[in-house]
Scaffold this active site. Structure first.
Site, mmCIF file in Angstrom:
data_model
loop_
_atom_site.group_PDB
_atom_site.id
_atom_site.type_symbol
_atom_site.label_atom_id
_atom_site.label_comp_id
_atom_site.label_asym_id
_atom_site.label_seq_id
_atom_site.Cartn_x
_atom_site.Cartn_y
_atom_site.Cartn_z
ATOM 1 C CD GLU A 139 8.036 -30.086 -51.117
ATOM 2 O OE1 GLU A 139 7.958 -32.456 -51.548
ATOM 3 O OE2 GLU A 139 8.641 -29.613 -52.247
ATOM 4 C CE LYS A 141 12.082 -37.333 -44.939
ATOM 5 N NZ LYS A 141 11.641 -38.264 -44.653
ATOM 6 C CG ASP A 143 6.846 -41.748 -42.479
ATOM 7 O OD1 ASP A 143 7.471 -42.483 -43.216
ATOM 8 O OD2 ASP A 143 6.435 -41.831 -40.778
ATOM 9 C CE1 TYR A 249 9.754 -36.278 -53.671
ATOM 10 C CE2 TYR A 249 7.724 -36.964 -52.148
ATOM 11 C CZ TYR A 249 8.721 -37.406 -53.287
ATOM 12 O OH TYR A 249 9.738 -38.435 -52.490
ATOM 13 C CE LYS A 337 12.727 -37.190 -40.315
ATOM 14 N NZ LYS A 337 13.786 -38.171 -40.911
ATOM 15 C CB CYS A 442 30.149 -67.076 -28.215
ATOM 16 S SG CYS A 442 29.063 -67.070 -29.166
ATOM 17 C CB CYS A 445 30.198 -71.142 -30.567
ATOM 18 S SG CYS A 445 31.151 -69.754 -29.850
ATOM 19 C CB CYS A 460 31.926 -64.315 -30.393
ATOM 20 S SG CYS A 460 32.292 -66.828 -30.948
ATOM 21 C CB CYS A 466 30.587 -68.872 -33.876
ATOM 22 S SG CYS A 466 29.259 -68.613 -32.887
#
Length: 759
Positions: A139, A141, A143, A249, A337, A442, A445, A460, A466
Site C-alpha cells: 500500500e 506510504k 506522508d 490502514y 522508500k 570553542c 567560551c 570544547c 561553557c
C-alpha cells in the site's frame, strides 16, 4: 516554515567515509555513537515539533548506514541505537494519552534486494522454505501525521497522535472536525482502535496557502507540515477550517479480531465507513511487491497527495502475531522508500555550533534553493574530516569533499526538510578559495577544543563554564523523553539560564521557592502571567515523581540513550541499587579504560604480535588485581543484554566526577525516583531470573526465545556469571555451557526450557 540545520557533528559521522566492509571495529564503534545522536535529534524535531532538521533521504541514509554497521558488528549495537527508537514524545499544549497498544514505526528498505532480504528474513524466522506460499499486502506510504482513533460501542471516544509510540497527544476535539473520520460505527467490535494517517491534498494545500497569504498569516512549506500544524491547533475551529483527510490502514486495541488477514481487515475497515487506499494490493512474493511498487511510483505525481514509499505487510494475521515485534518496529512489515531529490547552490558560509557534550558542529549556510518545492538554506556538514576530505592523520576518506566557502555544492533531500551537502562542483570553484580551517577553540567560551585519539569529533574542554554546553544539557534534561516538564521547553531554558535563574537541573525544583513570591516573581516577567507561572510550578512539582529510566536519560550521560537508560532501570530496579553497582565498579572501569587506551595506541603504532601479546597479558594481570566486588559489579552492568563496556565506563566516569556527582545528588534530593515497571508476570516460573541462551535452538529462533523470556519477566544476558540462573544450551553450545556447569548453574536443553515455561 524556516528550515534549521541538524548541526551537531557528534550526532552525525560521515555516512560515506568508508564502505561498511572496510571499517575497523573502533571506527564502527565511533560511527555508531555519532549516528545514534543525530537520528535521535532528528526524531525529536520531526515528530514532536513539526520542524524537521534533516531530509528524509538523509535520515533514511543514516539509519540504513547504522543498520549495516550493526549487522557487521552485532556486538557493538548500542543501547541507544536508532533501531530501538520510535517517534518523539508528545508536544506541550495537549493532554497526554497512553496508547493501550504501542504505535510503532516501520523498518525501511531502499533497494530491490532489500525486499528479497525482507522476505528471506520472514521465512527464516518462521522456519518456512523458499517455496512455501507467503502473501503480503502492498500500500502507498502516506506522508502525513499518524493518528489513533478509539471507538467504544461504535462511538468515537478518543483520538491521539503517535507521540513517542507509548504516549501521544489528545486531539479528540480536532479529529471530530475531519470528514473522513466517522463519529459512529455500525457493526464494529466493542473496542476498536483504528489507526491511519492524517494528510492534506495538494489542491487543498495550495488553497490554504493562498488564504494564509491573503490574511497576512504564515504559509506552510508543504502538505505534511500543514496537516500536522492544523491537527495540533488548540482551537478546534481552526482545524475545522482546514481541509484535512484521513486514510485508515491499521488498528490497535481490539475486543475481537477484525479478520484473519491484513487484506480482509482493511476491507472490513472500509465497510465500517473508513476511507482506505484503493492502491492497496495483495502480492504473492517479492516480484509482485516490486511490480506494484513500480506502478505506484509511476502514479505518484498524479495522486493528488504526498506519498514517500510503499509499505509491505505479511497478510496472514496469525503469522503477524507469531512474528511479533522488535523493540520499535514490527518484524512483519517494512517501508520501501522512494529515491531522494537533488539541487545545486552556493555555499556562503560555514558556522560552528556547540552541542551539550561540547562537540563542535559545522553547519553549511547556503544560498536559498528550492528542492522538491521547499526552499532550504542550511545543511549538515557532519564533521571536520568530511569538510577536509581527509582524517586527522592526513589520509583521504571516502566521501570527503574538501568543502570550501564559495563552492558550488549539490544538496540532497526528500520530503520537506533540510538537506545535506552531497557533492562539490570543482569546475566552478572560485580561484581565491582556501581550505576551511576548523577552529581549535570553542566559539562560545574560548576554551581549547581538542580531538581525542580515535574520535571523529572535536570537543570544547570548557565543561560547566561553557554556556552552550550548560544550556544544551538543560534542554536535554527537560526534553520529551526525559523530564518532559510542560511549559518548560528550550526557549524557557535559554531565558532562565541567561538571567541566572537556572544553572543546573536541581535549580528547576527550587524555582518556585526562589521566584514564586517576593519582588522578583515569575508571574511578573515579560511573557508570563499568574496562570502560566502557576501552571509551570505545578508541572515541575508533578515531575518530582519520576521514573528511574527517565531520570537516567535526563542526566545526559554520554552513550546512555533512552533505551540504555530503561534497560538499566529495569535491571537494577532502584536508583540506590544502580548507584551502588556503579560505585563498586570504579576500579574495573578504570582498568578497562586504561587497557583499551594502551591497546589502541599499540594498534595505531602497528606494534608487533609479541608486543600486543604482552599488552594483553598486562590487561589480564591488572584485571586479576581488581577487588572481587568491583569485578562482580562490572560484570553485572556489562552483562545486561544491550549494555556494554562503553556504557559502563561512561556511567562510572560520570558518577565519579566530583562536580557531576554533587549536581546529581542535589537533583535527586528533590525527587521521588520511582522503581522501574516490571512486566505482569504473576505465576511465571522465570520471573526475575537471569537467562542466557547459547548454541542453536531448533524449535524456535533465538529472537523468539528472547522475546518470550522477557515477556515472562526474565532478564536475558549475553554472558554467563555467578548471577546467571538458567543457561539454555542447544546443539553447538561451547564455552558458555562449560562455564555454567563449572559454576553449578541450571543448564537446560530446549525441550527442558519449553517444559519450564509451559510449552
Amino acid at each position: 516554515m524556516a528550515d534549521r540545520p541538524q548541526d551537531d557533528p557528534e550526532r552525525t559521522g560521515d555516512p560515506r567515509s568508508k564502505e561498511v566492509g572496510d571499517l575497523t571495529e573502533q571506527e564502527a564503534r565511533e560511527e555508531l555513537a555519532s549516528l545514534s545522536l543525530v537520528l535521535a535529534e532528528a526524531d525529536r524535531a520531526y515528530h514532536a515539533e513539526d520542524a524537521p532538521e534533516i531530509s528524509d533521504a538523509e535520515y533514511d541514509r543514516l539509519k540504513r548506514r547504522n543498520a549495516e554497521i550493526e549487522a557487521r558488528f552485532p556486538s557493538l549495537k548500542r543501547e541507544d541505537s536508532p533501531t530501538e527508537q520510535v517517534g518523539a514524545a508528545p508536544a506541550e499544549g495537549f493532554s497526554k494519552v497512553r496508547h493501550s497498544v504501542r504505535m510503532l514505526s516501520l523498518a525501511n528498505a531502499f533497494a530491490d534486494e532489500d525486499i528479497a532480504d525482507f522476505d528471506r528474513s520472514i521465512r527464516r524466522y518462521l522456519g518456512l522454505g523458499a517455496e512455501a506460499p507467503l502473501a503480503y499486502t502492498a500500500e502507498p506510504k502516506i506522508d502525513g501525521l499518524s493518528l489513533s482513533l478509539r471507538y467504544e460501542s461504535g462511538v468515537l471516544v478518543q483520538a491521539a497522535t503517535r507521540g513517542d509510540g507509548t504516549e501521544g497527544e489528545n486531539v479528540t476535539a480536532n479529529s471530530r472536525t475531519i470528514d473522513d473520520i466517522p463519529e459512529r460505527l455500525d457493526g464494529a467490535p466493542e473496542i476498536l482502535e483504528v489507526r491511519g494517517e492524517v494528510y492534506m491534498s495538494h489542491a487543498d494545500f495550495a488553497a490554504l496557502n493562498t488564504r494564509q497569504t491573503e490574511q497576512g498569516a504564515k504559509t506552510f512549506a508543504n502538505p505534511r507540515n500543514a496537516a500536522a500544524g492544523s491537527l495540533r491547533q488548540l482551537d478546534p475551529a481552526i482545524t475545522r477550517a482546514r481541509p484535512l483527510r484521513f486514510f485508515a490502514y491499521s488498528w490497535g486495541a481490539l475486543s475481537e479480531p477484525l479478520a484473519e488477514t491484513q487484506m480482509q481487515a482493511i476491507e472490513r475497515l472500509g465497510a465500517l465507513g473508513f476511507r482506505t487506499n484503493p492502491l492497496t494490493e495483495l502480492c504473492k512474493g517479492p516480484e509482485e511487491m516490486l511490480a506494484h511498487y513500480a506502478r505506484i511510483e509511476e502514479q505518484r505525481a498524479t495522486l493528488g497527495y504526498d506519498i514517500d514509499g510503499v509499505v509491505y505487510k505479511v497478510d496472514d494475521l496469525g503469522l503477524q502475531e507469531r512474528l511479533g515485534f522488535r523493540s520499535t518496529t514490527p518484524r512483519w512489515a517494512i517501508a520501501h522508500k522512494f529515491p531522494a531529490e537533488l539541487a545545486w547552490t552556493r555555499l556562503e558560509a560555514i558556522d560552528i555550533q556547540v552541542g551539550r557534550t561540547g562537540a563542535l558542529s559545522p553547519v553549511a549556510r547556503l544560498a536559498p534553493v528550492t528542492v522538491g518545492g521547499v526552499v532550504v538554506s542550511n545543511a549538515t556538514l557532519h564533521n571536520e574530516d568530511y569538510i577536509a576530505g581527509r582524517d586527522n592523520l592526513g589520509n583521504p576518506i571516502r566521501g570527503g569533499k574538501d568543502i570550501r566557502v564559495g563552492d558550488w555544492v549539490q544538496v540532497y533531500r526528500a520530503g520537506d526538510v533540510i538537506p545535506k551537502v552531497a557533492e562539490v562542483d570543482l569546475s566552478k570553484r572560485p580561484e581565491d578559495t582556501r581550505p576551511y580551517a576548523f577552529p581549535t577553540t570553542c566559539p562560545q567560551c574560548g576554551s581549547d577544543a581538542i580531538r581525542e585519539e580515535g574520535d571523529a569529533v572535536r570537543r570544547c574542554t570548557g565543561g560547566l563554564i561553557c554556556p552552550a554546553q550548560a544550556v544544551e544539557k538543560l534542554k536535554h534534561f527537560v526534553s520529551r523523553a526525559a523530564f518532559d516538564i510542560e511549559g518548560l521547553g528550550a526557549k524557557q531554558i535559554e531565558q532562565f539560564y541567561a538571567d541566572g535563574w537556572i544553572r543546573e537541573p536541581a535549580d528547576i525544583f527550587t524555582l518556585e521557592a526562589r521566584y514564586g513570591s517576593g519582588i522578583q516573581q515569575l508571574k511578573n516577567r515579560e511573557g508570563w502571567g499568574e496562570k502560566s507561572a502557576t501552571n509551570l510550578f505545578a508541572a515541575i512539582a508533578e515531575r518530582r515523581n519520576i521514573g528511574l529510566g527517565r531520570l537516567l536519560f535526563g542526566l545526559g550521560i554520554r552513550h546512555v540513550g533512552e533505551v540504555a537508560a530503561n534497560d538499566l532501570a529495569r535491571h537494577f530496579g532502584t536508583l540506590e541499587a544502580l548507584v551502588a553497582a556503579i560505585d563498586s565498579a570504579r576500579p574495573a572501569a578504570r582498568a578497562h579504560r586504561e587497557a583499551d587506551a594502551a591497546e589502541e595506541a599499540e594498534r595505531r603504532a602497528a606494534a608487533s604480535e609479541s608486543r600486543r601479546a604482552r599488552i594483553k597479558e598486562s590487561r589480564e594481570a591488572a584485571w586479576a588485581e581488581i577487588p572481587p566486588e568491583a569485578r562482580a559489579a562490572w560484570d553485572e552492568i556489562t552483562g545486561i543484554d544491550g549494555i556494554g563496556a562503553t556504557v559502563a565506563v561512561a556511567l562510572v566516569t560520570s558518577f565519579a566526577q566530583e562536580a557531576e556527582r554533587a549536581s546529581i545528588d542535589r537533583l535527586t534530593a528533590h525527587l521521588n525516583v520511582q522503581a522501574a515497571e516490571r512486566p505482569a508476570t504473576e505465576g511465571s516460573p522465570i520471573a526475575g531470573k537471569t537467562v542466557v541462551f547459547t548454541g542453536a535452538l531448533e524449535r524456535m529462533t533465538r529472537a523468539e526465545a528472547k522475546a518470550r523470556a522477557e515477556a515472562m519477566g526474565a532478564k536475558v544476558a549475553g554472558s554467563v556469571s555467578k548471577k546467571t540462573d538458567i543457561v539454555v544450551a542447544g546443539p553447538g553450545a561451547g564455552s558458555k555451557e562449560t562455564k555454567a556447569r563449572e559454576l553449578g548453574l541450571m543448564v537446560l536443553d530446549e525441550d527442558g526450557w519449553l517444559e519450564l515455561i509451559g510449552g
